[in-house]
Design an enzyme around this catalytic site. Structure first.
Site, PDB file in Angstrom:
ATOM      1  CB  SER A 204      -0.907  -0.007   1.240  1.00 56.14           C
ATOM      2  OG  SER A 204      -1.493   1.265   1.461  1.00 56.14           O
TER       3      SER A 204
ATOM      4  CD  GLU B   3      -2.117   5.448   4.075  1.00 54.15           C
ATOM      5  OE1 GLU B   3      -1.553   5.837   5.115  1.00 54.15           O
ATOM      6  OE2 GLU B   3      -2.709   6.212   3.304  1.00 54.15           O
TER       7      GLU B   3
ATOM      8  CE1 TYR C 203      -4.209  -1.784   5.316  1.00 57.13           C
ATOM      9  CE2 TYR C 203      -3.214   0.222   4.438  1.00 57.13           C
ATOM     10  CZ  TYR C 203      -3.841  -0.996   4.239  1.00 57.13           C
ATOM     11  OH  TYR C 203      -4.091  -1.420   2.958  1.00 57.13           O
TER      12      TYR C 203
END
Length: 322
Positions: A127, A129, A151
């Site tokens: 991701s 992120e 996450y």
């Protein structure tokens, strides 16, 4: 016939990937949560058209023995680990569950194939992120990770876990670092789907306003089927490697909303309301991916920003008027 195992087969990405693999003649297996079987109309909506063509395995990827047994029974040629808990929370209990879901599950899968079938190829859905607060933009495969949520931390941890199993244990493991990607199958908790659903409700006279946070927040938005095709391309290479999967183009939340409303012949400024509780801290450098390495394999995008939104609008109009 090759066998593929997909975790999170009922989600946007998993369902799209399952369809692509079936088209290629694969035997497809999918891990789903047990509650999906109990509420199939809601949880299995994305795979309704292919549910009789795939074998579903109701289990949790956080159960190491269940993971081991599933892999031993199926003996897959390829595993696509797409299942992940993406809810961002800073409560201790939630963060423990997040790490268990997003990191431990990856370890259970990798350790199982190491013992059962070392020739099994493994794809992990990374991701943007993972970069969190980037030090540069756009980000490439060489950019430094700087996650700002559990996450993101779990995704980075899994990335290095895959790298270790690849470099030290000889497994074929790949991470596709996927930036935001949309389709009509996007879940309602995402801001893009919220914009689409509300815009259509306003058009149909069922809502009067759209409440959003920071309209100036920007993201690199792509088309989900393009990203799943990227996963297949990455897994078809002679040697395993990691790739950024992104468009390299930025758009703001306001641009997304303006485009959606204009496709419905509406002016977004007439309906939009701002609520600061939805604001997220903005990055000094935006999350924007550099897909040049992936493009070097022949990958390209098939839908423009506007075309993606148009597809989502059309699907939502059909859903809300039927």
């Amino acid at each position: 016939m090759k066998k593929a195992l997909i975790t999170g087969i009922g989600g946007q990405d998993g369902s799209i990937l399952a369809e692509l693999l079936l088209q290629k003649g694969y035997e497809v297996y999918g891990i789903i949560k047990r509650e999906a079987i109990e509420n199939p109309n809601l949880k299995l909506k994305n795979i309704a058209s292919i549910v009789n063509e795939v074998e579903l395995i109701p289990m949790s990827v956080t159960d190491p023995m269940a993971v081991y047994k599933a892999i031993k029974k199926i003996h897959p040629d390829e595993i696509y680990h797409l299942a992940a808990s993406s809810f961002v929370s800073y409560e201790f209990e939630d963060e423990v569950a997040m790490m268990n879901s997003n990191f431990n599950s990856t370890y259970y899968l990798l350790s199982s194939i190491l013992e059962i079938n070392k020739d099994c190829k493994f794809f992990f859905a990374g991701s943007s992120e993972m970069f969190g607060e980037p030090f540069e933009s756009p980000q490439s495969e060489n950019s430094k990770f700087n996650p700002k949520s559990m996450y993101g931390i779990a995704k980075v941890s899994s990335y290095y876990l895959l790298k270790n199993f690849r470099d030290k244990k000889g497994l074929y493991t790949c991470t596709g670092i996927m930036y935001n990607h949309e389709s009509p199958r996007r879940k309602s908790e995402f801001v893009t789907k919220k914009i689409i659903e509300t815009a259509v409700r306003i058009k149909l006279g069922r809502a009067k306003e759209l409440v959003l946070g920071n309209l100036d927040a920007v993201r690199d938005w792509g088309y989900a089927p393009d990203y799943m095709n990227a996963a297949l391309l990455i897994m078809s290479q002679p040697k395993p490697d990691d790739y950024i999967i992104a468009t390299g183009h930025l758009h703001s939340v306001k641009q997304f909303a303006e485009t959606a409303f204009s496709l419905l012949d509406l002016k977004v400024d007439d309906y939009i309301k701002i609520n600061t509780k939805y604001f997220r801290a903005s990055e000094n450098y935006p999350l924007c991916g550099n897909p040049e390495k992936l493009k070097g394999l022949g990958w390209s995008t098939s839908k423009s920003f506007t075309e993606i939104i148009k597809m989502m609008i059309e699907e939502e109009l059909t859903n809300q008027t039927n």
